[in-house]
Design a protein around this motif. Structure first.
Motif, PDB file in Angstrom:
ATOM      1  N   ASP A 238      -4.576  -6.054  -4.109  1.00 51.77           N
ATOM      2  CA  ASP A 238      -5.398  -6.001  -5.273  1.00 51.77           C
ATOM      3  C   ASP A 238      -5.788  -4.519  -5.884  1.00 51.77           C
ATOM      4  O   ASP A 238      -5.462  -3.546  -5.398  1.00 51.77           O
ATOM      5  N   GLY A 239      -5.749  -4.670  -7.270  1.00 53.32           N
ATOM      6  CA  GLY A 239      -5.884  -3.611  -8.095  1.00 53.32           C
ATOM      7  C   GLY A 239      -4.471  -3.173  -8.847  1.00 53.32           C
ATOM      8  O   GLY A 239      -4.506  -2.108  -9.353  1.00 53.32           O
TER       9      GLY A 239
ATOM     10  N   SER B  70       0.988  -1.160   0.062  1.00 53.83           N
ATOM     11  CA  SER B  70       0.175   0.177  -0.180  1.00 53.83           C
ATOM     12  C   SER B  70       0.858   1.183   0.027  1.00 53.83           C
ATOM     13  O   SER B  70       0.146   2.387  -0.178  1.00 53.83           O
TER      14      SER B  70
ATOM     15  N   ASP C 241      -6.048   0.001 -10.014  1.00 54.00           N
ATOM     16  CA  ASP C 241      -7.538   0.231  -9.750  1.00 54.00           C
ATOM     17  C   ASP C 241      -7.719   0.072  -8.163  1.00 54.00           C
ATOM     18  O   ASP C 241      -8.819  -0.518  -7.763  1.00 54.00           O
ATOM     19  N   THR C 242      -6.893   0.749  -7.453  1.00 55.59           N
ATOM     20  CA  THR C 242      -7.281   0.836  -6.002  1.00 55.59           C
ATOM     21  C   THR C 242      -6.809   2.200  -5.603  1.00 55.59           C
ATOM     22  O   THR C 242      -5.726   2.826  -6.227  1.00 55.59           O
ATOM     23  N   ASP C 243      -7.531   2.994  -4.521  1.00 56.95           N
ATOM     24  CA  ASP C 243      -6.985   4.191  -4.069  1.00 56.95           C
ATOM     25  C   ASP C 243      -5.911   4.385  -3.006  1.00 56.95           C
ATOM     26  O   ASP C 243      -5.294   5.259  -2.343  1.00 56.95           O
ATOM     27  N   GLU C 244      -5.553   2.872  -2.834  1.00 62.99           N
ATOM     28  CA  GLU C 244      -4.253   2.701  -1.837  1.00 62.99           C
ATOM     29  C   GLU C 244      -2.966   3.121  -2.316  1.00 62.99           C
ATOM     30  O   GLU C 244      -2.106   3.286  -1.442  1.00 62.99           O
TER      31      GLU C 244
END
Length: 225
Positions: free
Chosen positions: A125-126, A77, A142-145
């Motif tokens: 994920d993402g 992350s 595809d994740t805001d993390e």
């Protein structure tokens, strides 16, 4: 006389019993459990059909050759996207080198071919890498993390992106009219083939990716031919 009376009573009772039997048969034409049996059969057939049509065969995607020397996972992350890659996974790396840099095996999510997509097994994920002719050429986030080193990420407003890099952003409307594409273009001549792309819904970033031209400009997915 008494015997005749008894016989008469017996005949009356027999006739009454026969009358009751006839009435009971006329009310039993549709067995109460018939609709239940029919409904159960229909439901079972429908469920079976749905399961069959939605089953996927992962084996059809193919697998990547074994890679030695994979250490601990490096993507998390706190990873950041840049014009040249995701952390230590850089564009232009071979698939094997990229897996070693990520500390993770990659699993194809589209059929292995000249251009295919793969995700790292040991990572959030993402994250999806584009593998083109054996080298990593793009990464979709595809994740805001996960964000850029300067904080660009999914969920940011268009205004934030434009104000953060006023001299680097090239904006263009999406072909389907659903939003805009904001491309971060480096200044250095040596980096002109690289981009970080922010796709918006007209207000906020909904997707983000980075890569090398021409793959980074592709909106229709990884070409299979």
């Amino acid at each position: 006389m008494r015997s005749l009376a008894v016989a008469g009573i017996a005949l009356v009772l027999v006739a009454f019993v026969l009358f009751l039997g006839t009435c009971g048969q006329s009310g039993n034409d549709a067995p109460p459990d018939t609709p239940t049996t029919s409904t159960s059969t229909t439901s079972t057939t429908s469920t079976s059909t749905t399961t069959t049509t939605t089953t996927l065969d992962p084996a059809s995607l193919g697998t990547l050759p074994p890679v030695g020397g994979i250490g601990s996972p490096t993507l998390g992350s706190t990873s950041s996207v840049s014009t040249v890659g995701l952390d230590t996974v850089h564009f232009g790396m071979t698939t094997a080198a990229a897996q070693r840099a990520a500390g993770s095996r990659f699993t194809p999510v589209t059929p292995v071919g000249p251009c295919y997509l793969a995700t790292p097994d040991d990572a959030p994920d993402g994250i999806t890498f584009w593998i083109v002719d054996g080298t990593v050429e793009r990464v979709d986030i595809d994740t805001d993390e996960i964000d850029t080193k300067s904080g660009g990420r999914i969920g940011r407003t268009e205004e934030w992106i434009r104000e953060k890099w006023p001299d680097h952003i090239q904006a263009s409307p999406l072909p389907d009219g659903t939003g805009n594409l904001l491309a971060f273009v480096p200044r250095d001549e040596s980096d002109q083939e690289f981009r970080v792309m922010f796709q918006t819904d007209g207000e906020k970033v909904v997707r983000m990716w980075s890569g090398r031209l021409p793959w980074v400009a592709e909106l229709g997915g990884c070409p299979t031919g």
